[in-house]
Design a protein around this motif. Sequence first.
Motif, mmCIF file in Angstrom:
data_model
loop_
_atom_site.group_PDB
_atom_site.id
_atom_site.type_symbol
_atom_site.label_atom_id
_atom_site.label_comp_id
_atom_site.label_asym_id
_atom_site.label_seq_id
_atom_site.Cartn_x
_atom_site.Cartn_y
_atom_site.Cartn_z
ATOM 1 N N ASP A 132 0.846 -1.187 0.000
ATOM 2 C CA ASP A 132 0.000 0.000 0.000
ATOM 3 C C ASP A 132 0.885 1.242 0.000
ATOM 4 O OD1 ASP A 132 -2.239 1.596 0.125
ATOM 5 O OD2 ASP A 132 -2.381 1.494 2.316
ATOM 6 N N GLU A 133 1.442 1.542 -1.165
ATOM 7 C CA GLU A 133 2.305 2.712 -1.318
ATOM 8 C C GLU A 133 1.555 3.788 -2.088
ATOM 9 O OE1 GLU A 133 5.113 2.979 0.189
ATOM 10 O OE2 GLU A 133 5.599 0.886 0.622
ATOM 11 N N LYS A 134 2.080 4.981 -2.057
ATOM 12 C CA LYS A 134 1.502 6.078 -2.828
ATOM 13 C C LYS A 134 1.842 5.889 -4.304
ATOM 14 C CE LYS A 134 1.267 9.084 1.033
ATOM 15 N NZ LYS A 134 0.920 10.355 1.469
ATOM 16 N N ILE A 135 1.267 6.738 -5.145
ATOM 17 C CA ILE A 135 1.419 6.587 -6.589
ATOM 18 C C ILE A 135 2.860 6.770 -7.057
ATOM 19 C CG2 ILE A 135 0.652 8.972 -6.979
ATOM 20 C CD1 ILE A 135 0.383 6.047 -9.453
ATOM 21 N N ALA A 136 3.600 7.719 -6.508
ATOM 22 C CA ALA A 136 4.953 7.991 -7.026
ATOM 23 C C ALA A 136 5.867 6.765 -6.974
ATOM 24 C CB ALA A 136 5.579 9.185 -6.301
ATOM 25 N N PRO A 137 6.013 6.098 -5.818
ATOM 26 C CA PRO A 137 6.873 4.903 -5.818
ATOM 27 C C PRO A 137 6.375 3.816 -6.777
ATOM 28 C CG PRO A 137 6.347 5.539 -3.563
ATOM 29 C CD PRO A 137 5.524 6.393 -4.475
ATOM 30 N N LYS A 138 5.068 3.692 -6.901
ATOM 31 C CA LYS A 138 4.520 2.704 -7.827
ATOM 32 C C LYS A 138 4.859 3.083 -9.268
ATOM 33 C CE LYS A 138 0.656 1.087 -4.974
ATOM 34 N NZ LYS A 138 0.902 -0.342 -4.905
ATOM 35 N N ALA A 139 4.740 4.353 -9.601
ATOM 36 C CA ALA A 139 5.039 4.809 -10.962
ATOM 37 C C ALA A 139 6.515 4.596 -11.298
ATOM 38 C CB ALA A 139 4.656 6.284 -11.118
ATOM 39 N N GLU A 164 -2.990 -4.910 -14.080
ATOM 40 C CA GLU A 164 -4.382 -5.198 -14.433
ATOM 41 C C GLU A 164 -5.240 -5.451 -13.203
ATOM 42 O OE1 GLU A 164 -3.680 -8.382 -17.180
ATOM 43 O OE2 GLU A 164 -3.364 -7.002 -18.870
ATOM 44 N N ARG A 165 -4.684 -6.128 -12.222
ATOM 45 C CA ARG A 165 -5.418 -6.421 -10.987
ATOM 46 C C ARG A 165 -5.743 -5.147 -10.213
ATOM 47 N NH1 ARG A 165 -1.723 -8.896 -6.899
ATOM 48 N NH2 ARG A 165 -1.370 -6.706 -6.530
ATOM 49 N N ASP A 166 -4.781 -4.227 -10.131
ATOM 50 C CA ASP A 166 -4.943 -3.032 -9.312
ATOM 51 C C ASP A 166 -5.531 -1.836 -10.055
ATOM 52 O OD1 ASP A 166 -3.800 -4.563 -7.358
ATOM 53 O OD2 ASP A 166 -1.878 -3.519 -7.343
ATOM 54 N N TYR A 167 -5.704 -1.971 -11.351
ATOM 55 C CA TYR A 167 -6.081 -0.838 -12.195
ATOM 56 C C TYR A 167 -7.328 -0.106 -11.686
ATOM 57 C CZ TYR A 167 -6.818 1.906 -16.410
ATOM 58 O OH TYR A 167 -6.970 2.941 -17.285
ATOM 59 N N GLU A 168 -8.392 -0.819 -11.450
ATOM 60 C CA GLU A 168 -9.677 -0.182 -11.095
ATOM 61 C C GLU A 168 -9.680 0.516 -9.740
ATOM 62 O OE1 GLU A 168 -12.210 0.523 -13.036
ATOM 63 O OE2 GLU A 168 -11.069 -0.431 -14.633
ATOM 64 N N MET A 169 -8.871 0.039 -8.809
ATOM 65 C CA MET A 169 -8.935 0.622 -7.457
ATOM 66 C C MET A 169 -7.839 1.647 -7.186
ATOM 67 S SD MET A 169 -8.068 -2.769 -5.317
ATOM 68 C CE MET A 169 -7.035 -3.983 -6.055
ATOM 69 N N GLN A 170 -7.093 2.029 -8.221
ATOM 70 C CA GLN A 170 -6.006 2.990 -8.030
ATOM 71 C C GLN A 170 -6.398 4.367 -8.552
ATOM 72 O OE1 GLN A 170 -3.167 2.740 -6.415
ATOM 73 N NE2 GLN A 170 -3.267 0.580 -5.917
ATOM 74 N N GLY A 173 -3.619 8.833 -11.697
ATOM 75 C CA GLY A 173 -2.190 8.846 -12.018
ATOM 76 C C GLY A 173 -1.659 7.442 -12.235
ATOM 77 N N PHE A 174 -2.049 6.527 -11.359
ATOM 78 C CA PHE A 174 -1.651 5.122 -11.498
ATOM 79 C C PHE A 174 -2.198 4.569 -12.806
ATOM 80 C CE2 PHE A 174 -2.344 0.597 -11.166
ATOM 81 C CZ PHE A 174 -1.233 0.112 -10.494
ATOM 82 N N LYS A 175 -3.481 4.836 -13.062
ATOM 83 C CA LYS A 175 -4.123 4.305 -14.264
ATOM 84 C C LYS A 175 -3.421 4.785 -15.530
ATOM 85 C CE LYS A 175 -8.660 3.703 -12.198
ATOM 86 N NZ LYS A 175 -10.044 4.171 -12.122
ATOM 87 N N ALA A 176 -3.080 6.062 -15.575
ATOM 88 C CA ALA A 176 -2.421 6.612 -16.763
ATOM 89 C C ALA A 176 -1.080 5.934 -16.997
ATOM 90 C CB ALA A 176 -2.241 8.122 -16.618
ATOM 91 N N ARG A 177 -0.282 5.791 -15.936
ATOM 92 C CA ARG A 177 1.032 5.160 -16.079
ATOM 93 C C ARG A 177 0.868 3.677 -16.396
ATOM 94 N NH1 ARG A 177 6.528 6.284 -14.454
ATOM 95 N NH2 ARG A 177 5.802 8.416 -14.603
#
Length: 187
Positions: A132-139, A164-170, A173-177
């Motif tokens: 459960d990290e913020k978007i920046a580290p994930k990107a 694909e698993r996490d796409y809908e609940m993020q 910013g996550f979705k775009a990347r």
Amino acid sequence: MTTSKLYQELQYVNHSREKRIYYSSLVIDNPKLIDPLLEILFTVDDKLSCKAAWVFEFMCSKQLEAIIPHLDKFTENVSTVHYDSAVRPMAKVCEYLITTYYSGKDHLIKDQLSERHKEKIIEACFDWMINDEKIAPKAYSMNCLYLLGTEYPWIHPELAVILERDYEMQSSGFKARAKHILKRIKS
């Protein structure tokens, strides 16, 4: 400067670009400070470790090759960092390393980043992707893992499953990347 003196100095670091630049320049001008900086950074339960991470990231953005003598220490400990404001700069440093490694340009990082270093970065990036990290580290991690997947074919399918698993609940910013990375994986 001793580790304790550097520790005291880091108390003056704040979110301002000016302070981060000042202290990262201090470290670049005094490479012997990198080891104590990493010592503080990897004292992960101390809130001051975040400030050390900010300085370290700025140092790497200006002079990435300064990390070379410390790659073992960095990669062995990077996944232990857990405060949000320290994880982001660590993920960014991983991205600096990996984008430089796969840039196609001659750079000292290409000669010095070993299989073990890449394995530890892969491990940290996958941890940041599934935790459960913020978007920046994930990107930053998505980008690293995509590039590493060009060398290690098993990474792309694993990364695609997570995206694909996490796409809908993020976040958007996550979705775009994620959309961009998935498109690159599939092409």
